[in-house]
Design an enzyme around this catalytic site. Structure first.
Site, PDB file in Angstrom:
ATOM      1  N   LYS A 138      61.395  53.969  45.675  1.00 11.71           N
ATOM      2  CA  LYS A 138      60.816  55.011  46.520  1.00 11.71           C
ATOM      3  C   LYS A 138      61.679  56.284  46.468  1.00 11.71           C
ATOM      4  O   LYS A 138      61.881  56.828  45.406  1.00 11.71           O
ATOM      5  CB  LYS A 138      60.628  54.459  47.922  1.00 11.71           C
ATOM      6  CG  LYS A 138      59.993  53.047  47.953  1.00 11.71           C
ATOM      7  CD  LYS A 138      58.619  53.069  47.333  1.00 11.71           C
ATOM      8  CE  LYS A 138      57.804  51.797  47.382  1.00 11.71           C
ATOM      9  NZ  LYS A 138      58.340  50.504  47.248  1.00 11.71           N
TER      10      LYS A 138
ATOM     11  N   ASP B 115      66.296  48.076  56.713  1.00 14.53           N
ATOM     12  CA  ASP B 115      65.627  48.610  55.527  1.00 14.53           C
ATOM     13  C   ASP B 115      65.507  50.125  55.732  1.00 14.53           C
ATOM     14  O   ASP B 115      64.793  50.590  56.614  1.00 14.53           O
ATOM     15  CB  ASP B 115      64.247  47.948  55.375  1.00 14.53           C
ATOM     16  CG  ASP B 115      63.528  48.386  54.099  1.00 14.53           C
ATOM     17  OD1 ASP B 115      63.766  49.518  53.637  1.00 14.53           O
ATOM     18  OD2 ASP B 115      62.703  47.613  53.579  1.00 14.53           O
TER      19      ASP B 115
ATOM     20  N   TYR C 274      57.247  45.563  55.930  1.00 10.06           N
ATOM     21  CA  TYR C 274      56.551  45.601  54.642  1.00 10.06           C
ATOM     22  C   TYR C 274      55.979  44.211  54.316  1.00 10.06           C
ATOM     23  O   TYR C 274      56.672  43.194  54.432  1.00 10.06           O
ATOM     24  CB  TYR C 274      57.535  46.070  53.550  1.00 10.06           C
ATOM     25  CG  TYR C 274      56.990  45.901  52.152  1.00 10.06           C
ATOM     26  CD1 TYR C 274      55.850  46.585  51.761  1.00 10.06           C
ATOM     27  CD2 TYR C 274      57.595  45.049  51.238  1.00 10.06           C
ATOM     28  CE1 TYR C 274      55.331  46.420  50.484  1.00 10.06           C
ATOM     29  CE2 TYR C 274      57.086  44.881  49.970  1.00 10.06           C
ATOM     30  CZ  TYR C 274      55.948  45.572  49.601  1.00 10.06           C
ATOM     31  OH  TYR C 274      55.435  45.401  48.351  1.00 10.06           O
TER      32      TYR C 274
HETATM   33  C1  LIG Z   1      59.870  49.581  53.237  1.00  5.43           C
HETATM   34  C2  LIG Z   1      59.843  48.777  51.976  1.00  5.43           C
HETATM   35  N1  LIG Z   1      60.812  47.883  51.738  1.00  5.43           N
HETATM   36  C3  LIG Z   1      60.818  47.142  50.615  1.00  5.43           C
HETATM   37  C4  LIG Z   1      59.834  47.248  49.664  1.00  5.43           C
HETATM   38  C5  LIG Z   1      59.881  46.398  48.428  1.00  5.43           C
HETATM   39  O1  LIG Z   1      60.347  47.141  47.354  1.00  5.43           O
HETATM   40  P1  LIG Z   1      59.948  46.910  45.794  1.00  5.43           P
HETATM   41  O2  LIG Z   1      58.488  47.201  45.666  1.00  5.43           O
HETATM   42  O3  LIG Z   1      60.833  47.850  45.062  1.00  5.43           O
HETATM   43  O4  LIG Z   1      60.239  45.469  45.501  1.00  5.43           O
HETATM   44  C6  LIG Z   1      58.810  48.178  49.856  1.00  5.43           C
HETATM   45  C7  LIG Z   1      57.753  48.331  48.837  1.00  5.43           C
HETATM   46  O5  LIG Z   1      56.772  49.014  49.009  1.00  5.43           O
HETATM   47  C8  LIG Z   1      58.804  48.952  51.053  1.00  5.43           C
HETATM   48  O6  LIG Z   1      57.825  49.847  51.304  1.00  5.43           O
END
Ligand SMILES: Cc1ncc(COP(=O)(O)O)c(C=O)c1O
Length: 378
Positions: free
Chosen positions: A195, A170, A98
């Site tokens: 998500k 993740d 990400y």
């Molecule tokens: C796979 C993944 N990890 C982490 C994040 C970061 O999360 P947040 O937007 O809640 O800070 C995202 C955000 O789109 C993501 O898609």
């Protein structure tokens, strides 16, 4: 108990004060002490509050961890995990991770003497070759966003444990319903709860799940000291969302497969990235996942084509984010991954014609009709 039962009952016991089946939102900043030094388990809401404790218990159980801590965003949770490192430590990160993780590490955390290498972790040979004497953490996103490359978690865990490094996974894209990184050897699991865990696109939050007591103590120390713990209302919303995680994920998974098959057969689509399709490398996904989820990316060759498609969807919403009940569609090169340098984007397959879709739980035939209409504009 089974997954769906745990998702509904762990951390979600009736309120002991009133019997309310749904715990109230403890919208208070402080807690009155009965006498000096004696409280009912809470003193100040930055440190802890009942809604946060409840959600943390649920997430820890669903991921099979010793403890979980929830934060104001996925990035805040991920940042807390990187703070387990010390100056001079090296971390290997999946190269198609990400974009926010690339930004945080390369533009900020490097200032504190931390070293990061971005590696194609879907190849265990590449991963092993990237290990250095000072490697202390391997950070894997699987499947990766947005090209859906899959990393062998058990294989990565073997490399991490030989090196004495943490394996962090993740698990945002699949949720604990479809993948259990801890059972495959991960030491830490992180989530953007924004998500699938919340699932309704109405809260931002993150989680860090720990398997070792000493890590849990450090992350809790950080959470209460730095103050990025999730607020009561947001904890309440995510806890409510998690109650339906199992049924939502079943429908996401079924819709994901239906849309991926439809796109693969469409003449205007050059390529579909979805680990459930035989055309995508998917042996490891089949082994370590309990389904393929609802994240798909597909190539319509050019930015002009992508624009034509994205400007003509009516049911799918053109928006960042993913994992909600409603279908979201986006253009990684100019949206989520705009901060990734163009040459890196090209190397990892984020072409200008790549479109990402987070398939919701609407009726699949309505989504297909919408995509058919938009693809006809190319
Ligand atoms: C796979 C993944 N990890 C982490 C994040 C970061 O999360 P947040 O937007 O809640 O800070 C995202 C955000 O789109 C993501 O898609």
């Amino acid at each position: 108990m089974g997954f769906a039962t745990d998702a509904i009952h762990v951390g979600q016991e009736p309120d002991p004060a009133t019997g309310a089946i749904v715990a109230p939102i403890y919208q208070t900043s402080t807690y009155v002490q009965e006498e000096l030094g004696k409280n009912k388990g809470y003193d100040y809401a930055r440190t802890a509050h009942p809604n946060r404790r409840a959600l943390e218990r649920t997430v820890a159980r669903l991921e099979g961890g010793k403890a979980a801590f929830v934060f104001t965003s996925g990035m805040a949770a991920i940042d807390s995990v990187f703070r387990l490192l010390r100056p001079g430590d090296h971390t290997i990160i999946s190269e198609a991770v990400y974009g926010g993780v690339v930004r945080l590490t390369t533009q900020f955390l490097v200032q504190w003497g931390l070293e990061f290498s971005f590696v194609d972790t879907s190849s265990l040979e590449h991963l092993e070759r990237a290990v250095k004497p000072n490697t202390k953490m391997i950070y894997v996103e699987t499947p990766t966003n947005p090209t859906m490359r899959v990393t062998d978690i058990a294989g990565a865990a073997g490399i991490a444990s030989k090196q004495g490094a943490w394996l962090v996974v993740d698990n945002t894209f699949l949720s604990p319903y479809l993948q259990s990184p801890v059972a495959l050897g991960a030491n830490i699991v992180v989530h953007s709860m924004t998500k699938y865990l919340n699932g309704h696109s109405d809260a931002v939050g993150g989680a860090a799940v720990l398997t070792r007591q000493e890590d849990a103590e450090k992350i809790y120390f950080l959470q209460r000291s730095a103050g990025a713990g999730l607020a009561p209302m947001d904890c309440f919303l995510v806890s409510r969302g998690i109650k339906t995680l199992a049924v939502r994920m079943k429908q996401h998974d079924a819709n994901g497969m239906a849309i991926a098959r439809y796109l693969e057969a469409h003449p205007k689509v050059q390529r579909v990235h979805y680990p459930g399709l035989p055309s995508h490398p998917h042996e490891i996904a089949r082994r370590q996942q309990r389904g393929f989820g609802a994240m798909i990316s597909f190539d319509v060759t050019t930015l002009k084509n992508a624009r034509a498609l994205l400007n003509h969807v009516r049911l799918c919403s053109l928006a960042e984010s993913l994992g909600g009940v409603e279908t979201l569609i986006s253009h990684p090169a100019t949206m989520t991954h705009a901060s990734v340098p163009p040459e890196v984007r090209q190397r990892i397959g984020i072409t200008d014609g790549l479109v990402r879709i987070s398939v919701g739980i609407e009726d699949a035939e309505d989504l297909i009709a919408d995509l058919e209409h938009a693809l006809s504009k190319i």
